[in-house]
Design a protein around this motif. Structure first.
Motif, PDB file in Angstrom:
ATOM      1  N   GLU A 193       0.934  -1.093   0.080  1.00 21.72           N
ATOM      2  CA  GLU A 193      -0.212  -0.056  -0.003  1.00 21.72           C
ATOM      3  C   GLU A 193       0.968   1.416   0.099  1.00 21.72           C
ATOM      4  N   LEU A 194       0.778   1.986  -1.123  1.00 24.80           N
ATOM      5  CA  LEU A 194       1.478   3.475  -1.126  1.00 24.80           C
ATOM      6  C   LEU A 194       0.674   4.528  -0.443  1.00 24.80           C
ATOM      7  N   VAL A 195       1.111   5.060   0.514  1.00 26.32           N
ATOM      8  CA  VAL A 195       0.591   6.258   1.231  1.00 26.32           C
ATOM      9  C   VAL A 195       1.338   7.468   0.778  1.00 26.32           C
ATOM     10  N   LEU A 196       0.502   8.266   0.077  1.00 28.97           N
ATOM     11  CA  LEU A 196       1.130   9.497  -0.754  1.00 28.97           C
ATOM     12  C   LEU A 196       0.642  10.697  -0.022  1.00 28.97           C
ATOM     13  N   GLU A 197       1.626  11.339   0.712  1.00 34.34           N
ATOM     14  CA  GLU A 197       1.340  12.712   1.523  1.00 34.34           C
ATOM     15  C   GLU A 197       2.470  13.412   1.703  1.00 34.34           C
ATOM     16  N   ASP A 198       2.319  14.753   2.348  1.00 31.21           N
ATOM     17  CA  ASP A 198       3.311  15.747   2.837  1.00 31.21           C
ATOM     18  C   ASP A 198       3.915  14.765   3.887  1.00 31.21           C
ATOM     19  N   PRO A 199       5.383  14.826   3.861  1.00 29.58           N
ATOM     20  CA  PRO A 199       5.939  14.668   5.139  1.00 29.58           C
ATOM     21  C   PRO A 199       5.854  15.203   6.430  1.00 29.58           C
ATOM     22  N   LEU A 200       5.281  16.380   6.391  1.00 29.13           N
ATOM     23  CA  LEU A 200       4.962  16.755   7.499  1.00 29.13           C
ATOM     24  C   LEU A 200       3.517  16.311   8.160  1.00 29.13           C
ATOM     25  N   ALA A 201       2.906  15.686   7.440  1.00 30.07           N
ATOM     26  CA  ALA A 201       1.366  15.068   7.939  1.00 30.07           C
ATOM     27  C   ALA A 201       1.783  13.572   8.162  1.00 30.07           C
ATOM     28  N   MET A 202       2.716  13.045   7.920  1.00 35.27           N
ATOM     29  CA  MET A 202       3.074  11.698   8.039  1.00 35.27           C
ATOM     30  C   MET A 202       2.973  11.013   9.300  1.00 35.27           C
ATOM     31  N   GLN A 203       2.057   9.846   9.657  1.00 36.70           N
ATOM     32  CA  GLN A 203       2.203   9.115  10.732  1.00 36.70           C
ATOM     33  C   GLN A 203       2.608   7.794  10.527  1.00 36.70           C
ATOM     34  N   PHE A 204       3.389   6.954  11.100  1.00 41.82           N
ATOM     35  CA  PHE A 204       3.665   5.731  11.163  1.00 41.82           C
ATOM     36  C   PHE A 204       3.155   4.920  12.293  1.00 41.82           C
ATOM     37  N   ASP A 205       3.160   3.656  11.959  1.00 41.43           N
ATOM     38  CA  ASP A 205       2.684   2.564  12.849  1.00 41.43           C
ATOM     39  C   ASP A 205       3.284   1.087  12.523  1.00 41.43           C
ATOM     40  N   GLN A 206       2.859   0.105  13.111  1.00 37.75           N
ATOM     41  CA  GLN A 206       3.561  -1.173  13.033  1.00 37.75           C
ATOM     42  C   GLN A 206       2.935  -1.591  11.529  1.00 37.75           C
ATOM     43  N   ARG A 207       2.261  -1.081  10.582  1.00 38.71           N
ATOM     44  CA  ARG A 207       1.926  -1.407   9.429  1.00 38.71           C
ATOM     45  C   ARG A 207       3.037  -0.829   8.355  1.00 38.71           C
ATOM     46  N   SER A 208       3.790   0.127   8.799  1.00 37.14           N
ATOM     47  CA  SER A 208       4.821   0.829   7.961  1.00 37.14           C
ATOM     48  C   SER A 208       6.012   0.405   8.060  1.00 37.14           C
ATOM     49  N   PHE A 209       6.442  -0.090   6.890  1.00 41.52           N
ATOM     50  CA  PHE A 209       7.709  -0.764   6.359  1.00 41.52           C
ATOM     51  C   PHE A 209       8.818   0.248   5.964  1.00 41.52           C
ATOM     52  N   GLY A 210       8.467   1.462   5.279  1.00 41.55           N
ATOM     53  CA  GLY A 210       9.500   2.328   4.687  1.00 41.55           C
ATOM     54  C   GLY A 210       8.747   3.706   4.268  1.00 41.55           C
ATOM     55  N   LEU A 211       9.916   4.524   4.248  1.00 37.86           N
ATOM     56  CA  LEU A 211       9.794   6.159   4.125  1.00 37.86           C
ATOM     57  C   LEU A 211      10.577   6.357   2.870  1.00 37.86           C
ATOM     58  N   LEU A 212       9.648   7.245   1.901  1.00 36.53           N
ATOM     59  CA  LEU A 212      10.494   7.510   0.673  1.00 36.53           C
ATOM     60  C   LEU A 212      10.390   8.844   0.434  1.00 36.53           C
ATOM     61  N   LEU A 213      11.540   9.630   0.583  1.00 38.63           N
ATOM     62  CA  LEU A 213      11.582  11.071   0.333  1.00 38.63           C
ATOM     63  C   LEU A 213      12.158  11.637  -0.964  1.00 38.63           C
ATOM     64  N   GLN A 214      11.841  12.647  -1.504  1.00 37.51           N
ATOM     65  CA  GLN A 214      12.457  13.353  -2.599  1.00 37.51           C
ATOM     66  C   GLN A 214      13.330  14.577  -2.346  1.00 37.51           C
ATOM     67  N   LEU A 215      14.457  14.806  -2.436  1.00 37.59           N
ATOM     68  CA  LEU A 215      15.396  15.922  -2.096  1.00 37.59           C
ATOM     69  C   LEU A 215      16.231  16.395  -3.093  1.00 37.59           C
ATOM     70  N   PRO A 216      15.997  17.467  -3.700  1.00 35.08           N
ATOM     71  CA  PRO A 216      14.732  18.359  -3.517  1.00 35.08           C
ATOM     72  C   PRO A 216      13.478  17.670  -4.009  1.00 35.08           C
ATOM     73  N   GLY A 217      12.447  18.091  -3.762  1.00 38.21           N
ATOM     74  CA  GLY A 217      11.092  17.831  -4.474  1.00 38.21           C
ATOM     75  C   GLY A 217      10.965  18.151  -5.760  1.00 38.21           C
ATOM     76  N   ALA A 218       9.868  17.512  -6.337  1.00 38.41           N
ATOM     77  CA  ALA A 218       9.626  17.956  -7.670  1.00 38.41           C
ATOM     78  C   ALA A 218       9.141  19.546  -7.961  1.00 38.41           C
ATOM     79  N   SER A 219       8.697  19.999  -6.627  1.00 32.49           N
ATOM     80  CA  SER A 219       8.280  21.366  -6.682  1.00 32.49           C
ATOM     81  C   SER A 219       9.359  22.323  -6.892  1.00 32.49           C
ATOM     82  N   GLY A 220      10.755  21.930  -6.328  1.00 30.26           N
ATOM     83  CA  GLY A 220      11.737  22.663  -6.290  1.00 30.26           C
ATOM     84  C   GLY A 220      12.005  23.016  -4.650  1.00 30.26           C
ATOM     85  N   ARG A 221      11.061  22.650  -3.735  1.00 30.48           N
ATOM     86  CA  ARG A 221      11.397  22.899  -2.322  1.00 30.48           C
ATOM     87  C   ARG A 221      12.205  21.776  -1.796  1.00 30.48           C
TER      88      ARG A 221
END
Length: 967
Positions: A197-225
């Motif tokens: 299951e892919l959970v697509l969201e802003d990193p600032l809003a992410m919440q993790f639990d026992q169902r979470s096995f990974g986090l993928l970030l893009q640095l910098p993001g596609a927007s340039g931020r």
């Protein structure tokens, strides 16, 4: 006497190694009058096509000049605007030195994967440089020798993270929403069959639990931020999730290494480091990770070991990860890399050094900041503060701005509510002035002074967005500090070339790998700007030349295979396997048969087959082979019946991996179809079929083709490759699509590669090959490949028994020689012969596959009879050396085979303590006296390298130590 100038100028005779007279001699030895007679003896009558039927839909062969003229006309239909679209693809200045002496150098692009490390030291050193570059950039201890592209590297990281997780309930993968769309598409394609299951969201809003096995970030993001990710990384790690970052390598030059932020895996594309845009590929992706994942890292890893003389030597490390060993338990189906492009990127870093790379990165960042400031001063709204190279503007009627930009010679990225602009290392002050003038004209304003904007940009704090700057010195290894002059770097490149064996030096008779001629005329168009300088996401009117080339090639490949449609998107054979199985899966699902998940795979199959099946969400069931190397028809029937309601597919290689045409291929296909399954044909051995028989006509439903084998794209030292799939009409609607460029079928599976047409810039090679050879030439090439293989088989059989033959006693395009008796008679392993062949000036055949203790020989159609004779001479000479051991005339342990290969240093040393002569060691046949490539190192100690894993260039401090420092 009539002279046909057009026939004399045809390319086909240049491609074929044996002359007509030599072909006649070889045919006579086989008791055949013509090549057509030989075809009838090799290929089952039920599938052999008459020449006219086999050549339908194909061009007539022509000369190099005619084909180049045709392709130049096609290339002219591409429009070359200055593309500032970004999304992971950027123009970059390619030093002429590297283009001429690496990218266009056959000594680099015709080499094979460095499995025989003693004659691949130059390439391995160049790859070690690449690994060191990536490790230094990211701060992570381990970096591999490249992957296929950025998107598939991200998917490999996701798979690794899931694989190391020990919680069965953990199926959730958190993904930063500000991600390149093509990367997200490939993640979705990979995740769906595995139930991720892919959970697509802003990193600032992410919440993790026992169902979470990974986090993928893009640095910098596609927007340039570029946000500071440390808080979300800490949350992810607290929940036991693996943290992955997609990193822009040029931005990483300016910001703190991602490892210092808590990132455990970093992936990205090295395309910015001297690799052409090429309409999307091929480009070297990188994959770096913490040391704890060194045994799970996908792809290849170059490590430092020692040879038998105690000298430092390089080799591929931890090879137990190879798919041929682990099969359905493999961590990945990737068995190739982007070696040539990784080598190029590594040399780009050597060329520039850390100071040059930093200057380049600072220029990109400051020009972007100046552009953003100028546009803001003109009243335009930025979506986010740019951190490095990308800015996005909110605009009304963005299509109007896109049109104005095109009129001014620019391509921007069109967004739903505006546009995106990404600068690159080719941007300069003049371009900044042009861009500001473009917007000034559109707004009816005078743009701000560029000098003021640049001064303001230079005053900004260092770092990238919210991530602080790189503080410690990096790339301090000598190789990245020393070569500032062209003379010195040229000599370094040539020193590495001298340590490598390629088709420049001699035959590479690798079974299943088809190391044939890569014609210069075929390679030439790859460097044409009309093909190399195009961004993959340019508007359709600007890529009409590529459209024509792709349509031609897809049509020709469909005609050659007898299928209805072709996708060129898979950028390696492994990706073709995966795509083909996903297409089959999608077809079953469309019929309400999603329960069909069993994939039957013969035990002789390529190791990537079971690994690909598992990736596609299938269950692998093995099918046995009989004593002749064919599929055990009884076992197949039993397995097909047992799993009839669950049967999804049979994966079969044809001709078989044992080097023969199986007689009952159509019946095998019919059996599988009768149980509701589909037949996937692995096209690794298509070089025995082109212009002779067609998989689509004898019962297969999908076939992948290795353009880097049969269709002349060079192996590049282990990559790049292209692995398109051809499918029957009922599967055509499911061919892979793409989120940004329309392609594929109406019901297409998701993207399997980052670019719509994969490694598009090397497709001209295969286009040129088919155009120059024509249908008749391709059939002749196949016949000559069969001729060469059968000639070698008959000449070597009395000395090294041929293990498998077809119904008429013939082999296909390759043969397996059985060396197992030599272990009992002389105590020899197959590797002893492989290493000894280096002393004779040959790369070894394929070793211990598909049968342990054997070699599989494929001469191809491009090797002359003189070269085949030289190989036979070497093999017979080695057999005499074996006989000396068998007769007790040669020491069982201290003999030319056990001590091979012999280096120049050993042979010319003052001391010689071996019971055989120096001449026997280095010049066992007369021809070597005038033409000898010396192995760069003696036999390498693989076990030492795995026990003491070092996979980056030693630092200055380590070089001062007499011992290698284990990680």
């Amino acid at each position: 006497m009539n002279f046909d100038l057009e026939a004399a100028d045809a390319f086909v005779e240049r491609h074929l190694g044996p002359s007509p007279a030599e072909q006649a001699l070889m045919l006579e030895r086989l008791s055949c009058e013509t090549l057509e007679d030989l075809l009838q003896e090799c290929v089952p009558a039920a599938i052999l096509l008459p020449a006219n039927e086999a050549c339908e839909g194909l061009p007539t062969g022509c000369s190099e000049g005619q084909a180049l003229a045709d392709l130049e006309q096609i290339a002219s239909q591409n429009q070359q605007l200055r593309s500032l679209i970004g999304l992971g693809y950027y123009s970059c200045p390619i030093p002429a030195l590297l283009q001429r002496h690496v990218f266009e150098n056959p000594a680099w692009y015709t080499a094979y994967t460095p499995y025989q490390a003693e004659i691949a030291q130059g390439r391995l050193e160049a790859l070690l440089n690449f690994q060191t570059l990536i490790s230094e950039l990211t701060g992570l201890e381990i970096a591999n020798a490249s992957l296929l592209d950025e998107a598939t590297a991200a998917a490999e990281a996701m798979a690794l993270a899931r694989g190391v997780c020990r919680r069965p309930e953990a199926q959730r993968f958190h993904v930063q929403a500000d991600l390149f769309p093509q990367t997200l598409a490939v993640l979705q394609t990979r995740a769906e069959p595995l139930g991720i299951e892919l959970v697509l969201e802003d990193p600032l809003a992410m919440q993790f639990d026992q169902r979470s096995f990974g986090l993928l970030l893009q640095l910098p993001g596609a927007s340039g931020r570029c946000l500071n990710p440390e808080a979300v990384i800490a949350k992810a790690k607290a929940a036991g999730a693996v943290v992955i970052a997609v990193v822009d390598p040029l931005a990483q030059v300016l910001m703190a290494p991602v490892a210092s932020l808590g990132v455990e895996i970093a992936v990205g594309s090295a395309q910015r480091f001297g690799v052409p845009l090429g309409f999307g590929g091929p480009h070297a992706a990188f994959f770096a990770c913490s040391e704890i994942y060194k045994r799970q890292i996908p792809g290849r890893l170059v490590g430092i070991s020692k040879d038998d003389e105690g000298n430092e030597a390089l080799r591929l490390a931890l090879q137990t990860r190879e798919q041929h060993i682990r099969r359905d338990k493999a961590t990945s189906n990737i068995c190739t890399a982007q070696v040539l492009l990784a080598v190029l990127a590594g040399f780009y870093a050597v060329y520039h050094g850390p100071k040059g790379l930093k200057a380049q990165a600072l220029q990109v960042q400051r020009l972007t900041a100046a552009l953003a400031l100028g546009l803001s001063q003109m009243g335009l709204e930025l979506s986010a503060t740019p951190s490095f190279d990308t800015l996005q503007l909110r605009l009304e009627n963005p299509s109007s701005w896109i049109a104005q930009a095109e009129a001014a010679g620019f391509n921007f990225l069109q967004l739903p509510d505006g546009i995106g602009i990404s600068l690159d290392a080719c941007s300069n002050t003049a371009e900044l002035e042009r861009l500001l003038a473009l917007f000034g004209a559109g707004l009816g304003q005078q743009p701000p002074a560029v000098s003021d904007l640049l001064a303001a940009a230079a005053a900004r704090p260092e770092g990238v967005g919210e991530i602080g700057p790189r503080l410690r010195p990096w790339l301090q290894q000598e190789v990245f500090q020393r070569y500032r002059s062209e003379t010195e770097l040229l000599r370094y490149i040539q020193r590495l070339v001298a340590k490598d064996f390629s088709l420049v030096h001699g035959m590479i008779p690798l079974g299943s790998c088809t190391m044939k001629l890569n014609g210069a005329a075929e390679l030439l168009p790859v460097s044409w700007p009309a093909f190399s300088a195009l961004h993959p996401f340019v508007p359709a009117p600007q890529r009409q030349g590529y459209k024509r080339l792709i349509n031609d090639l897809e049509g020709w490949l469909a005609a050659l295979t007898g299928f209805a449609a072709v996708s060129l998107q898979p950028n390696a054979g492994s990706q073709g396997e995966f795509a083909g199985l996903l297409v089959i899966r999608a077809w079953h699902n469309s019929r309400g048969e999603s329960h069909r998940k069993v994939c039957l795979i013969p035990t002789s199959a390529h190791g990537t087959n079971p690994a690909s099946a598992v990736m596609a969400g299938m269950q692998v069931v093995a099918v046995q082979c009989d004593a002749d190397g064919n599929i055990d028809r009884n076992d197949l029937a039993e397995k097909a019946a047992e799993y009839s309601n669950q049967l999804a597919a049979l994966m079969i290689t044809y001709p078989s991996t044992h080097g023969v045409f199986e007689e009952g291929i159509s019946e095998i296909c019919g059996l599988v179809h009768g149980h509701g399954g589909q037949v996937y044909l692995d096209g690794a051995n298509l070089n025995a079929q082109v212009g002779v028989c067609k998989p689509g006509l004898f019962g297969a439903d999908v076939c992948h083709l290795n353009l880097h084998k049969t269709f002349c794209i060079p192996h590049g030292g282990g990559g790049p490759g292209v692995g398109p799939i051809a499918v029957a009409s009922h599967l055509a609607p499911y061919l892979p699509g793409h989120p940004l460029v329309p392609c594929g079928g109406a019901k297409g599976i998701g993207a399997v590669s980052a670019a719509p047409w994969g490694s598009a810039s090397i497709l001209p090679i295969s286009w040129m090959y088919v155009r120059m050879m024509g249908g008749a030439g391709l059939r002749k090439a196949t016949a000559v490949a069969l001729l060469a293989a059968n000639d070698l088989a008959e000449r070597l059989n009395p000395h090294y028994p041929v293990l498998y033959r077809g119904a008429n006693g013939r082999v296909a395009h390759e043969c397996i020689l059985d060396l197992r008796p030599l272990k009992n008679s002389a105590g020899l392993e197959v590797d002893d012969l492989a290493k000894r062949l280096m002393d004779y000036g040959f790369h070894a055949p394929t070793v211990s596959w598909p049968v342990a203790g054997t070699v599989m020989v494929e001469p191809t159609e491009s090797e002359s009879l003189r070269e085949l004779d030289r190989f036979v001479e070497a093999m017979l000479s080695i057999r005499l050396e074996v006989a000396a051991i068998e007769a007790g005339q040669s020491d069982p342990q201290n003999n030319p085979l056990k001590r091979a290969p012999h280096t120049q240093a050993a042979v010319t040393a003052n001391q010689w303590d071996r019971p055989y002569s120096r001449q026997e060691a280095a010049f066992p046949v007369a021809g070597l006296l005038t033409n000898k490539l010396w192995p760069a190192v003696a036999r390498i100690n693989n076990a030492y390298g795995d026990r003491n894993l070092v996979c980056s260039c030693p630092s200055v401090q380590e070089l001062a130590s007499p011992e290698l420092t284990p990680n």
